[in-house]
Scaffold this motif. Structure first.
Motif, PDB file in Angstrom:
ATOM      1  N   ILE A 196     -12.201  15.668 -22.458  1.00  0.00           N
ATOM      2  CA  ILE A 196     -13.246  16.448 -23.133  1.00  0.00           C
ATOM      3  C   ILE A 196     -14.188  15.519 -23.883  1.00  0.00           C
ATOM      4  CG2 ILE A 196     -13.712  18.233 -24.851  1.00  0.00           C
ATOM      5  CD1 ILE A 196     -12.440  19.291 -22.311  1.00  0.00           C
ATOM      6  N   LEU A 197     -13.634  14.538 -24.579  1.00  0.00           N
ATOM      7  CA  LEU A 197     -14.456  13.586 -25.320  1.00  0.00           C
ATOM      8  C   LEU A 197     -15.375  12.822 -24.370  1.00  0.00           C
ATOM      9  CD1 LEU A 197     -15.039  12.259 -28.101  1.00  0.00           C
ATOM     10  CD2 LEU A 197     -13.274  10.570 -27.529  1.00  0.00           C
ATOM     11  N   GLU A 198     -14.833  12.354 -23.258  1.00  0.00           N
ATOM     12  CA  GLU A 198     -15.625  11.571 -22.311  1.00  0.00           C
ATOM     13  C   GLU A 198     -16.630  12.423 -21.557  1.00  0.00           C
ATOM     14  OE1 GLU A 198     -12.679   9.693 -19.934  1.00  0.00           O
ATOM     15  OE2 GLU A 198     -11.900   8.467 -21.589  1.00  0.00           O
ATOM     16  N   ARG A 199     -16.325  13.697 -21.336  1.00  0.00           N
ATOM     17  CA  ARG A 199     -17.249  14.570 -20.601  1.00  0.00           C
ATOM     18  C   ARG A 199     -18.374  15.073 -21.492  1.00  0.00           C
ATOM     19  NH1 ARG A 199     -14.991  20.294 -19.289  1.00  0.00           N
ATOM     20  NH2 ARG A 199     -15.744  20.566 -21.447  1.00  0.00           N
ATOM     21  N   ASP A 200     -18.029  15.590 -22.671  1.00  0.00           N
ATOM     22  CA  ASP A 200     -19.031  16.244 -23.530  1.00  0.00           C
ATOM     23  C   ASP A 200     -19.687  15.295 -24.524  1.00  0.00           C
ATOM     24  OD1 ASP A 200     -18.423  18.610 -22.245  1.00  0.00           O
ATOM     25  OD2 ASP A 200     -17.042  19.300 -23.798  1.00  0.00           O
ATOM     26  N   TYR A 201     -18.967  14.289 -24.958  1.00  0.00           N
ATOM     27  CA  TYR A 201     -19.482  13.392 -25.996  1.00  0.00           C
ATOM     28  C   TYR A 201     -19.279  11.940 -25.549  1.00  0.00           C
ATOM     29  CZ  TYR A 201     -18.731  17.865 -28.261  1.00  0.00           C
ATOM     30  OH  TYR A 201     -18.722  19.212 -28.552  1.00  0.00           O
ATOM     31  N   SER A 202     -19.871  11.624 -24.416  1.00  0.00           N
ATOM     32  CA  SER A 202     -19.585  10.351 -23.753  1.00  0.00           C
ATOM     33  C   SER A 202     -20.040   9.151 -24.571  1.00  0.00           C
ATOM     34  CB  SER A 202     -20.257  10.322 -22.376  1.00  0.00           C
ATOM     35  OG  SER A 202     -21.670  10.452 -22.499  1.00  0.00           O
ATOM     36  N   TYR A 203     -21.112   9.293 -25.352  1.00  0.00           N
ATOM     37  CA  TYR A 203     -21.595   8.136 -26.116  1.00  0.00           C
ATOM     38  C   TYR A 203     -20.674   7.823 -27.292  1.00  0.00           C
ATOM     39  CZ  TYR A 203     -25.604   8.433 -23.090  1.00  0.00           C
ATOM     40  OH  TYR A 203     -26.394   8.455 -21.965  1.00  0.00           O
ATOM     41  N   ILE A 204     -20.084   8.856 -27.891  1.00  0.00           N
ATOM     42  CA  ILE A 204     -19.072   8.604 -28.924  1.00  0.00           C
ATOM     43  C   ILE A 204     -17.880   7.889 -28.294  1.00  0.00           C
ATOM     44  CG2 ILE A 204     -17.439   9.666 -30.530  1.00  0.00           C
ATOM     45  CD1 ILE A 204     -19.443  11.932 -30.931  1.00  0.00           C
ATOM     46  N   ALA A 205     -17.444   8.383 -27.133  1.00  0.00           N
ATOM     47  CA  ALA A 205     -16.283   7.785 -26.464  1.00  0.00           C
ATOM     48  C   ALA A 205     -16.533   6.322 -26.114  1.00  0.00           C
ATOM     49  CB  ALA A 205     -15.953   8.581 -25.202  1.00  0.00           C
ATOM     50  N   LYS A 206     -17.750   6.013 -25.651  1.00  0.00           N
ATOM     51  CA  LYS A 206     -18.037   4.643 -25.200  1.00  0.00           C
ATOM     52  C   LYS A 206     -18.214   3.662 -26.354  1.00  0.00           C
ATOM     53  CE  LYS A 206     -21.502   5.862 -22.511  1.00  0.00           C
ATOM     54  NZ  LYS A 206     -22.599   5.774 -21.500  1.00  0.00           N
ATOM     55  N   VAL A 207     -18.644   4.149 -27.522  1.00  0.00           N
ATOM     56  CA  VAL A 207     -18.930   3.231 -28.626  1.00  0.00           C
ATOM     57  C   VAL A 207     -17.712   2.980 -29.516  1.00  0.00           C
ATOM     58  CG1 VAL A 207     -19.606   4.771 -30.545  1.00  0.00           C
ATOM     59  CG2 VAL A 207     -20.900   2.651 -30.127  1.00  0.00           C
TER      60      VAL A 207
END
Length: 280
Positions: A196-207
């Motif tokens: 869910i984090l990577e799908r909906d909030y991918s920039y938070i997940a990547k940083v």
């Protein structure tokens, strides 16, 4: 800002403590210097009162420590999602802490811009009287740092606002100029399923791997005011350690599959503008 947060934060009794007295000298007939001294005395009294009412001293120290190692301390500030501070004690405390932070960082009030689509006309007038700037449009968090160190004050905002902000500044150079005071990124990672984090909030997940985070000190009197709040910054050396593929995907977030979008979008507010702009 979520509907649940609206109910939680806007349930306080109507208050008038956010009002400020008109400026000017206390004594009639004083010269320009006397007027300036009187105004400075009033400001000092207000700052001391604000520090007492929001437990600001410890939290200012918590913010000062990470900024001490920053390559470029913030010279401007953007505040999102402050809420209805005329009727909500928690929002008033958050506003008081914001004013203390601006003083601590040496950022003039005129270099601090605010937006919340729920601000009333009275609240907009009060913020302007404090010397703060008002953003006319609902940017949905998509605000660029414009090449200068910027503090983003976003206490208890929706995850999409943080994600949009990161997208808008998605480069190592821009992110390294940002400091975010808001909901803990580590907490988001712990509470959300990875997919869910990577799908909906991918920039938070990547940083996440390029982020330094320090939690604001807890205080028993203000658990609902600053709970789950951290200071986040993005050191350039850590950002450069991220894989090159992290920077390749720069599509604007759409949240088409997000079931619980926690922000007020442009189309959901008055033409995406603040009440004052909507009336003009």
């Amino acid at each position: 800002m979520t509907a649940a947060r609206d109910r939680r934060r806007y349930g306080g009794r109507e208050g008038g403590t956010w009002r400020r007295r008109a400026g000017g000298a206390r004594r009639a007939g004083g010269g320009g210097g006397g007027a300036g001294r009187a105004e400075r005395r009033r400001r000092r009294r207000r700052r001391r009162k604000a520090a007492r009412c929001c437990g600001g001293c410890g939290r200012r120290g918590a913010v000062r420590a990470p900024l001490g190692g920053s390559s470029e301390p913030p010279s401007r500030c953007v505040c999102y999602g402050l809420g209805r501070f005329s009727g909500c004690p928690a929002a008033r405390l958050q506003l008081a802490f914001l004013l203390l932070l601006l003083e601590e960082l040496g950022v003039p009030p005129g270099r601090c811009s605010l937006f919340d689509p729920v601000f009333s006309a009275r609240e907009l007038a009060a913020l302007a009287r404090l010397g703060l700037r008002l953003l006319p449009d609902n940017e949905e968090g998509k605000h660029g740092v414009e090449g200068s160190g910027t503090l983003f004050y976003m206490v208890h905002c929706g995850k999409a606002l943080y994600n949009n902000l990161l997208w808008r500044n998605w480069s190592a150079g821009a992110l390294s100029k940002m400091v975010i005071i808001g909901n803990s990124f580590k907490g988001m990672e712990e509470r959300l399923l990875s997919r869910i984090l990577e799908r909906d909030y991918s920039y938070i997940a990547k940083v996440l791997k390029g982020t330094e985070e320090v939690a604001l000190p807890a205080h028993p009197r203000y658990l609902d005011t600053f709970n789950d709040t951290s200071v986040h910054w993005f050191p350039l050396p850590k950002l450069k350690e991220l894989s090159p593929e992290v920077w390749d995907f720069v599509e604007e977030p759409t949240y088409e599959e997000c079931d619980d979008l926690e922000i007020i979008r442009k189309e959901d507010s008055a033409d995406g503008r603040s009440p004052a702009a909507a009336r003009s």
